[in-house]
Write an enzyme that holds these catalytic residues in place. Structure first.
Site, PDB file in Angstrom:
ATOM      1  N   HIS A 206       0.372  -1.341  -0.656  1.00 55.63           N
ATOM      2  CA  HIS A 206       0.177  -0.238  -0.431  1.00 55.63           C
ATOM      3  C   HIS A 206       0.699   1.396  -0.177  1.00 55.63           C
ATOM      4  O   HIS A 206       2.174   1.298   0.724  1.00 55.63           O
ATOM      5  CB  HIS A 206      -0.794  -0.042   1.216  1.00 55.63           C
ATOM      6  CG  HIS A 206      -2.269   1.048   1.333  1.00 55.63           C
ATOM      7  ND1 HIS A 206      -1.911   2.553   0.935  1.00 55.63           N
ATOM      8  CD2 HIS A 206      -4.358   0.613   1.235  1.00 55.63           C
ATOM      9  CE1 HIS A 206      -2.459   3.067   1.058  1.00 55.63           C
ATOM     10  NE2 HIS A 206      -4.216   1.922   0.677  1.00 55.63           N
TER      11      HIS A 206
ATOM     12  N   ARG B  54      -6.357  10.368  -0.319  1.00 55.06           N
ATOM     13  CA  ARG B  54      -5.825  10.751  -1.309  1.00 55.06           C
ATOM     14  C   ARG B  54      -7.063  11.190  -2.338  1.00 55.06           C
ATOM     15  O   ARG B  54      -7.721  12.055  -3.429  1.00 55.06           O
ATOM     16  CB  ARG B  54      -5.582   9.940  -2.614  1.00 55.06           C
ATOM     17  CG  ARG B  54      -3.307  10.232  -1.806  1.00 55.06           C
ATOM     18  CD  ARG B  54      -2.861   9.013  -2.760  1.00 55.06           C
ATOM     19  NE  ARG B  54      -3.136   7.666  -1.629  1.00 55.06           N
ATOM     20  CZ  ARG B  54      -2.773   6.809  -2.604  1.00 55.06           C
ATOM     21  NH1 ARG B  54      -2.886   6.617  -3.813  1.00 55.06           N
ATOM     22  NH2 ARG B  54      -2.373   5.565  -1.730  1.00 55.06           N
TER      23      ARG B  54
HETATM   24  O1  MEZ Z   1      -8.994  -1.827  -0.275  1.00 54.60           O
HETATM   25  C1  MEZ Z   1      -8.355  -1.223   0.563  1.00 54.60           C
HETATM   26  O2  MEZ Z   1      -7.326  -2.253   0.729  1.00 54.60           O
HETATM   27  C2  MEZ Z   1      -8.593  -0.439   1.447  1.00 54.60           C
HETATM   28  C3  MEZ Z   1     -10.065   0.330   1.452  1.00 54.60           C
HETATM   29  C4  MEZ Z   1      -7.417  -0.014   1.694  1.00 54.60           C
HETATM   30  C5  MEZ Z   1      -7.456   1.761   1.957  1.00 54.60           C
HETATM   31  O3  MEZ Z   1      -6.727   2.602   2.257  1.00 54.60           O
HETATM   32  O4  MEZ Z   1      -8.548   2.855   2.979  1.00 54.60           O
END
Ligand code: MEZ
Length: 532
Positions: A319, A339
């Site tokens: 992420h 974002r």
């Molecule tokens: O789908 C995801 O991983 C999610 C909703 C994460 C996020 O950034 O909030």
């Protein structure tokens, strides 16, 4: 050298450039630029972090080294000491895992009238579902359609997903939202009851439904209540450590281990569903993780030993915005919704270095490039990071937006004296999701008869990169489907006889023959740093 005063000084540059950056429309990268960026900077492309499997159904395929050690590790079961003839539990559908997918599966199995039982190594709800923040995708607005959702998801996954799985995901999505809404999930709505939807990275329409930035927690709360209210049996603090087959090679239960007493138990079932979630706690390539404590790839090991194939287990999601500072929450998720609401990524010079809503793999690789090759990262006590200009949200949408739309973020940083309404925050990629897993078809069947998989442990839905909000969606869509199909199959299945673990012995022999047998106990169950 990192110093808090220096960080505060550098943050001033972000504030100075905010008016200019707020109106800037960074261009999107071309496909060629993205490919080149990924090849150079995305962790999935670091060849020396991967190995090739020597045993099992994916023999010869590329796999992260840590996962290979577990897949080719030592079973926790001494087959000679297990009595399978007198099971401790008997059920129709055995569901391994108590997260969003396992719970959705149990509810639908109950609807069909099957006897379902959840077994979970921690407690129901201790799962990545609970940790998801930003939302769940579904094309249910007039300007959108499942087809457009399909194109976004399939393209975002580099056209590698199994088309029938993406089709199922997007066509069942609107109903999944209605199902959750009726169960009691408190989605964000306009005063007239219309659901509020926003963009996520790689979405061409606003289709992210959210419960502020507690979306996963709210969904999990609701599912857990439903499971408990229905009286579906949940055996907690008990892990599955091997799948049991019958004499015809059909999945027929699991060997269980009580996490506290280490007592070994046997569960017999007509069908088995693996819904054990992800693998962030393996900390691939030394990355921190946004995952819950139990995310140790257990389901991949259980399925692999019994002959279920893996698909795209070599692709992980980092992420883009894990917390880079302070260290107490290093790697914790900073939702993509930040974002979506307008915050931009900014380097040490106060420059916006990319479009904030590129797909996650591209955004993560961009941040890594900024901190390495371009040397434009900000040094902290934990390494380099980039700014995420959170005050830009209120600069654009007005005071109170952050508290209203992302209160979890406000609180998480507030605990450490950082007011995200006034100061930008530091972020760096964190291990978030396994894009691949046990290969399934659109009925959630693995290649092993009577063995199903759903949720993060399943592979093929997202190809080589998942879009935000398609994971909460997949746990609901495929969790429900697994419940329906596994129950239907159970109805037409007799109580299994002549249970066996011969496959474990066979796999052990294969490992010994190939010379890769290791002493690493697997499944791992808890992270390496768990207190004994
Ligand atoms: O789908 C995801 O991983 C999610 C909703 C994460 C996020 O950034 O909030």
């Amino acid at each position: 050298m990192y110093k808090i005063e220096k960080l505060n000084e550098l943050a001033k540059k972000v504030a100075e450039k905010r008016p200019e950056n707020a109106v800037l429309e960074p261009r999107r990268m071309t496909a060629e630029e993205k490919d080149a960026l990924l090849a150079e900077f995305h962790p999935d492309y670091k060849q020396d972090e991967f190995t090739v499997l020597s045993a099992g159904v994916n023999k010869g395929e590329k796999i992260p080294t840590q996962l290979a050690d577990l897949l080719q590790g030592k079973s926790r079961v001494d087959v000679s000491k297990i009595d399978l003839s007198n099971p401790d539990y008997d059920t129709d559908v055995l569901i391994i895992g108590g997260g969003g997918a396992g719970s959705s599966c149990a509810i639908e199995a109950d609807n069909v009238g099957a006897r379902a039982m959840i077994v979970t190594k921690l407690r129901i709800g201790d799962a990545n579902t609970m940790m998801a923040e930003g939302g769940i995708q579904a094309a249910d607005k007039p300007n959108d359609s499942p087809l457009i959702h399909y194109i976004d998801a399939f393209g975002g996954g580099h056209f590698a997903a199994k088309p029938e799985l993406v089709k199922k995901l997007v066509t069942d999505a609107p109903d999944a939202i209605q199902w959750l809404n009726k169960l009691g999930v408190e989605f964000d709505k306009e005063p007239d009851g219309t659901m509020i939807t926003t963009h996520g990275g790689g979405t061409s329409r606003k289709r992210m439904h959210a419960c502020k930035d507690y979306s996963g927690a709210e969904i999990m709360r609701t599912l857990r209540d439903e499971v408990i209210n229905r009286g579906i049996p949940v055996v907690d603090f008990t892990s599955a450590i091997e799948i049991i087959l019958d004499e015809n090679g059909k999945a027929s239960g699991a060997v269980l281990m009580n996490m506290e007493t280490k007592e070994i138990l046997v569960a017999r079932a007509k069908t088995v569903v693996i819904a054990t979630g992800g693998a962030g706690r393996l900390h691939y390539q030394g990355f921190p993780t946004s995952n819950h404590y139990g995310a140790t790839a257990d389901g991949l090991i259980l399925g692999y030993r019994v002959g279920a194939k893996l698909l795209y287990a070599d692709t992980l999601q980092y992420h883009p915005t894990g917390t880079g500072y302070p260290e107490q929450i290093f790697g914790a998720l900073v939702t993509e919704k930040v974002r979506s609401l307008g915050a931009k990524l900014v380097n040490i010079d106060g420059e916006v270095f990319m479009h904030p809503l590129e797909t996650r793999d591209v955004t993560a690789a961009s941040i890594i490039r900024e901190c390495t090759a371009r040397d434009k990262g900000i040094e902290t006590n934990l390494g380099k990071a980039v700014w995420l200009d959170t005050p830009m949200i209120e600069y654009k949408h007005g005071e109170g937006t952050i508290e209203k739309r992302i209160p979890a973020m406000l609180r998480m940083f507030g605990k450490y004296g950082i007011d995200i309404r006034k100061e930008p925050i530091l972020v760096y990629p964190t291990l978030h999701y396994q894009n691949g897993g046990l290969e399934i078809n659109d009925r959630c069947e693995t290649g092993v008869e009577n063995l199903y998989a759903c949720g993060e442990v399943a592979g093929g839905i997202h190809g080589r990169n998942r879009l935000m909000g398609n994971s909460l969606l997949d746990v609901i869509v495929f969790g429900r489907n697994a419940g329906i199909y596994a129950s239907e199959k159970a109805k037409n299945t007799d109580i299994p006889e002549n249970l066996t673990l011969a496959h474990v012995e066979k796999f052990n022999r294969e490992l010994a023959e190939t010379g890769v047998a290791s002493d690493v106990l697997s499944p791992m169950l808890l992270p390496k740093y768990a207190r004994k």
